[in-house]
Design a protein around this motif. Structure first.
Motif, mmCIF file in Angstrom:
data_model
loop_
_atom_site.group_PDB
_atom_site.id
_atom_site.type_symbol
_atom_site.label_atom_id
_atom_site.label_comp_id
_atom_site.label_asym_id
_atom_site.label_seq_id
_atom_site.Cartn_x
_atom_site.Cartn_y
_atom_site.Cartn_z
ATOM 1 N N ARG A 1 15.851 5.844 2.116
ATOM 2 C CA ARG A 1 16.524 4.433 1.423
ATOM 3 C C ARG A 1 15.462 3.496 1.155
ATOM 4 N NH1 ARG A 1 21.612 1.012 3.735
ATOM 5 N NH2 ARG A 1 21.617 -0.642 2.147
ATOM 6 N N ALA A 2 14.663 3.238 2.538
ATOM 7 C CA ALA A 2 13.518 2.167 2.510
ATOM 8 C C ALA A 2 12.453 2.821 0.965
ATOM 9 C CB ALA A 2 12.922 2.118 3.429
ATOM 10 N N PHE A 3 12.066 3.824 0.872
ATOM 11 C CA PHE A 3 11.371 4.381 -0.094
ATOM 12 C C PHE A 3 11.982 4.067 -1.634
ATOM 13 C CE2 PHE A 3 11.105 8.559 -2.956
ATOM 14 C CZ PHE A 3 9.956 8.298 -3.323
ATOM 15 N N PRO B 1 8.920 17.121 -3.181
ATOM 16 C CA PRO B 1 10.434 16.541 -3.032
ATOM 17 C C PRO B 1 10.271 15.085 -2.708
ATOM 18 C CG PRO B 1 10.349 18.760 -1.986
ATOM 19 C CD PRO B 1 8.914 18.411 -2.253
ATOM 20 N N MET B 2 11.229 14.387 -3.100
ATOM 21 C CA MET B 2 11.212 12.924 -2.852
ATOM 22 C C MET B 2 11.122 12.607 -1.253
ATOM 23 S SD MET B 2 10.659 11.490 -5.360
ATOM 24 C CE MET B 2 10.760 11.829 -7.300
ATOM 25 N N ALA B 3 11.914 13.336 -0.728
ATOM 26 C CA ALA B 3 11.837 13.376 0.915
ATOM 27 C C ALA B 3 10.363 13.316 1.536
ATOM 28 C CB ALA B 3 12.870 14.179 1.397
ATOM 29 N N GLU B 4 9.782 14.400 1.047
ATOM 30 C CA GLU B 4 8.333 14.602 1.456
ATOM 31 C C GLU B 4 7.338 13.450 1.072
ATOM 32 O OE1 GLU B 4 6.658 18.352 1.212
ATOM 33 O OE2 GLU B 4 8.650 19.452 1.251
ATOM 34 N N GLN C 1 0.750 -1.286 0.124
ATOM 35 C CA GLN C 1 0.017 -0.141 -0.126
ATOM 36 C C GLN C 1 0.852 1.336 -0.139
ATOM 37 O OE1 GLN C 1 -3.884 0.404 2.121
ATOM 38 N NE2 GLN C 1 -2.920 1.542 3.275
ATOM 39 N N ARG C 2 1.963 1.209 0.869
ATOM 40 C CA ARG C 2 2.770 2.534 0.667
ATOM 41 C C ARG C 2 3.415 2.615 -0.663
ATOM 42 N NH1 ARG C 2 4.290 0.230 5.895
ATOM 43 N NH2 ARG C 2 6.303 -0.825 4.770
ATOM 44 N N ALA C 3 3.783 1.392 -1.398
ATOM 45 C CA ALA C 3 4.245 1.774 -2.591
ATOM 46 C C ALA C 3 3.284 2.312 -3.619
ATOM 47 C CB ALA C 3 4.843 0.448 -3.232
ATOM 48 N N GLN C 4 1.985 1.998 -3.382
ATOM 49 C CA GLN C 4 1.024 2.512 -4.160
ATOM 50 C C GLN C 4 0.630 3.942 -3.904
ATOM 51 O OE1 GLN C 4 -0.776 2.435 -6.810
ATOM 52 N NE2 GLN C 4 -2.939 3.326 -6.384
ATOM 53 N N THR C 5 0.802 4.325 -2.898
ATOM 54 C CA THR C 5 0.750 5.775 -2.449
ATOM 55 C C THR C 5 1.944 6.389 -2.812
ATOM 56 O OG1 THR C 5 -0.216 5.122 -0.385
ATOM 57 C CG2 THR C 5 0.497 7.404 -0.268
ATOM 58 N N ALA C 6 3.270 6.028 -2.464
ATOM 59 C CA ALA C 6 4.270 6.571 -3.049
ATOM 60 C C ALA C 6 4.352 6.921 -4.607
ATOM 61 C CB ALA C 6 5.563 5.763 -2.716
ATOM 62 N N ARG C 7 3.753 5.884 -5.620
ATOM 63 C CA ARG C 7 3.378 6.170 -6.902
ATOM 64 C C ARG C 7 2.654 7.288 -7.091
ATOM 65 N NH1 ARG C 7 0.244 4.811 -11.002
ATOM 66 N NH2 ARG C 7 -0.870 3.488 -9.762
ATOM 67 N N LEU C 8 1.650 7.476 -6.599
ATOM 68 C CA LEU C 8 0.606 8.643 -6.695
ATOM 69 C C LEU C 8 1.067 9.726 -6.440
ATOM 70 C CD1 LEU C 8 -2.915 7.208 -4.921
ATOM 71 C CD2 LEU C 8 -2.278 7.634 -7.609
ATOM 72 N N ALA D 1 5.186 11.206 3.587
ATOM 73 C CA ALA D 1 3.629 11.068 3.435
ATOM 74 C C ALA D 1 3.414 9.696 2.988
ATOM 75 C CB ALA D 1 3.177 12.091 2.266
ATOM 76 N N ALA D 2 4.285 8.953 2.105
ATOM 77 C CA ALA D 2 3.657 7.547 1.867
ATOM 78 C C ALA D 2 3.710 6.634 3.126
ATOM 79 C CB ALA D 2 4.504 7.231 0.663
ATOM 80 N N GLY D 3 4.344 6.930 4.170
ATOM 81 C CA GLY D 3 4.679 6.138 5.334
ATOM 82 C C GLY D 3 6.056 5.342 5.690
ATOM 83 N N PHE D 4 6.802 5.690 4.628
ATOM 84 C CA PHE D 4 8.283 5.245 4.770
ATOM 85 C C PHE D 4 8.911 5.788 5.920
ATOM 86 C CE2 PHE D 4 7.014 4.130 0.515
ATOM 87 C CZ PHE D 4 7.543 2.751 0.226
#
Length: 480
Positions: free
Chosen positions: A157-159, A143-146, A128-135, A150-153
């Protein structure tokens, strides 16, 4: 195998196919030419396919499939766990928090999820986090850090590692493929998929006809409402389209994105399997014409179970207009103010704890209903009744029925729209009784309940078709 060969979209979300020669997993309707049968593997969830080492197809985007209808029409441990994971409980409270909400040990939950879904709670939450990140990567310029936060990572690095593993691309490459992104903002435009057919008239018509001023509105062809969320609040606009529901979300905290999406899908019953429902109801000759006229009716649900329970008590033995007026007064007096630059939304619906402090003498309705309302909000505020996605439907019914002034109509209405029980049956509802008379169905509650046994486990959907026989605003999509 036949579903894959025919690219049948009805099975999207029910299962996923993976190809050992390419290392990719897809939804059954993927437009790519199906591989040889010996090279295919089948998985019950996207998380299970990811655990097996497969990455998501870039063409059919299997992670964006409608959810499996299994988890919304069952009340067992696995279904309750899946609903809680979708609502972000593992990301907020971890697996111990999930176990505490369900009343089972972590080991029991892990074992049952692995047996049926092919993945444990951590893997399911990761998918689910991966799907949120893609959205967020594809629809915002954050920015990728945000995005990661927001996606829960827990770390960049884990993101990065998860996105590469699941989608076969680095986050920056995903964004580049998506094209131009909008300016950084809390407002997101998304597409919510569903299984066809969908009859928007009943679900949107019902929500708009019963909308509480300040909390809900119909504006510019979209149903809009405020959302109370774990990290803040939001405003959502939902617009029916031919092949999806357009969703525009404004959030005070982007960590609430997956929870907000899940609640909007639940509100509109978008993970239902309308073909299975309608096929069974068509077997009754008295319902056949109703189903064929407007197939794909959904059960309008709620984004806040406690809110709906309160509104149900307010609506006892009064008209829809009167119930809206009573609810609007509570909202103005006790709701939390919000800003809405795009429309006329002003408040969040008051929480049970806020309503528990009400002075009953200030409520302008009969004493018996005041007593029922206060008993309900006190029980909800104290946690004595669980109406959330983790709740036990049978136990919730029993505890509601034990409260003063909460009769069968209220219990089954709450079960249908707040608990999400697809077999809830409001046999004493006036609209159901009028429809029964018009269709030649039995008129007494006992006889009608016996007759409706043939509609199980979809009696809540049968109610939507029965209501369609009446000339009421709940059956009509308002003009844009």
């Amino acid at each position: 195998m036949r579903a894959v060969r025919s690219r049948d979209s009805r099975f999207d979300g029910w299962f996923f196919t993976a190809v050992v020669t390419t290392g990719i997993y897809c939804r059954p309707s993927c437009p790519v030419v199906p591989p040889k049968a010996e090279n295919m593997r089948f998985y019950p969830s996207a998380a299970a396919a990811q655990l097996a080492g497969f990455r998501a197809c870039k063409r059919c985007r299997p992670d964006a499939s409608p959810g499996s209808p299994e988890w919304n029409h069952r009340a067992d441990l696995v279904a309750r766990a899946m609903r809680l994971i979708a609502d972000g409980v593992v990301d907020r409270d971890g697996v111990p928090g999930l176990a505490a909400r369900l009343g089972y040990s972590e080991r029991q939950i892990e074992r049952q999820l692995l047996a049926e879904v092919g993945a444990g709670p951590l893997a399911l939450a990761r998918a689910q986090r991966a799907q949120t990140a893609r959205l967020l990567v594809e629809t915002t310029a954050l920015p990728m850090a945000e995005v990661a936060l927001a996606a829960g990572f827990r770390s960049i690095r884990a993101f990065n590692d998860t996105v590469r593993e699941v989608f076969g691309l680095a986050p920056t490459e995903l964004r580049r493929r998506a094209g131009t992104c909008p300016a950084t903002s809390g407002a997101l435009s998304l597409r919510l998929p569903f299984r066809a057919p969908l009859c928007p008239d009943n679900v949107f018509g019902h929500l708009v006809a019963t909308a509480v001023p300040g909390v809900e509105e119909w504006r510019g062809g979209a149903y809009r409402r405020t959302l109370r969320l774990p990290h803040g609040h939001g405003v959502v606009a939902l617009r029916p389209m031919p092949d999806h529901v357009a969703c525009r979300l404004s959030l005070t905290d982007l960590r609430d994105l997956p929870i907000a999406i899940n609640r909007c899908r639940r509100l509109l019953d978008l993970d239902a399997d309308p073909v299975a429902v309608d096929d069974l109801l068509r077997e009754d000759p008295l319902l056949t014409e109703l189903v064929d006229k407007n197939p794909g009716r959904r059960v309008p649900r709620t984004v806040d179970s406690a809110e709906f329970a309160v509104r149900t008590v307010l609506g006892q033995q009064v008209s829809t207009a009167a119930a809206r007026t009573l609810a609007a007064r509570l909202v103005t007096a006790h709701g939390e103010p919000v800003d809405d630059d795009e429309g006329g939304l002003t408040h969040l619906f008051p929480s049970p704890s806020a309503l528990a402090a009400l002075d009953p003498e200030r409520l302008a309705f009969p004493r018996a209903r005041r007593r029922a309302l206060l008993a309900l909000v006190e029980a909800l505020a104290a946690g004595e009744i669980d109406l959330e996605v983790s709740g036990d439907w049978r136990q919730a019914r029993a505890r509601l029925a034990a409260l003063p002034g909460i009769g069968p109509w209220s219990v089954e209405s709450i079960a249908m729209r707040a608990l999400g029980d697809p077999d809830a049956f409001v046999v004493s509802d006036l609209g159901v009784r009028l429809a029964a008379r018009e269709l030649g169905l039995p008129r007494t509650p006992a006889a009608l309940t016996a007759r409706a046994a043939a509609w199980r486990p979809w009696r809540a959907y049968a109610v939507q078709y029965l209501w369609a026989t009446g000339d009421h605003a709940i059956n009509t999509l308002p003009a844009a």
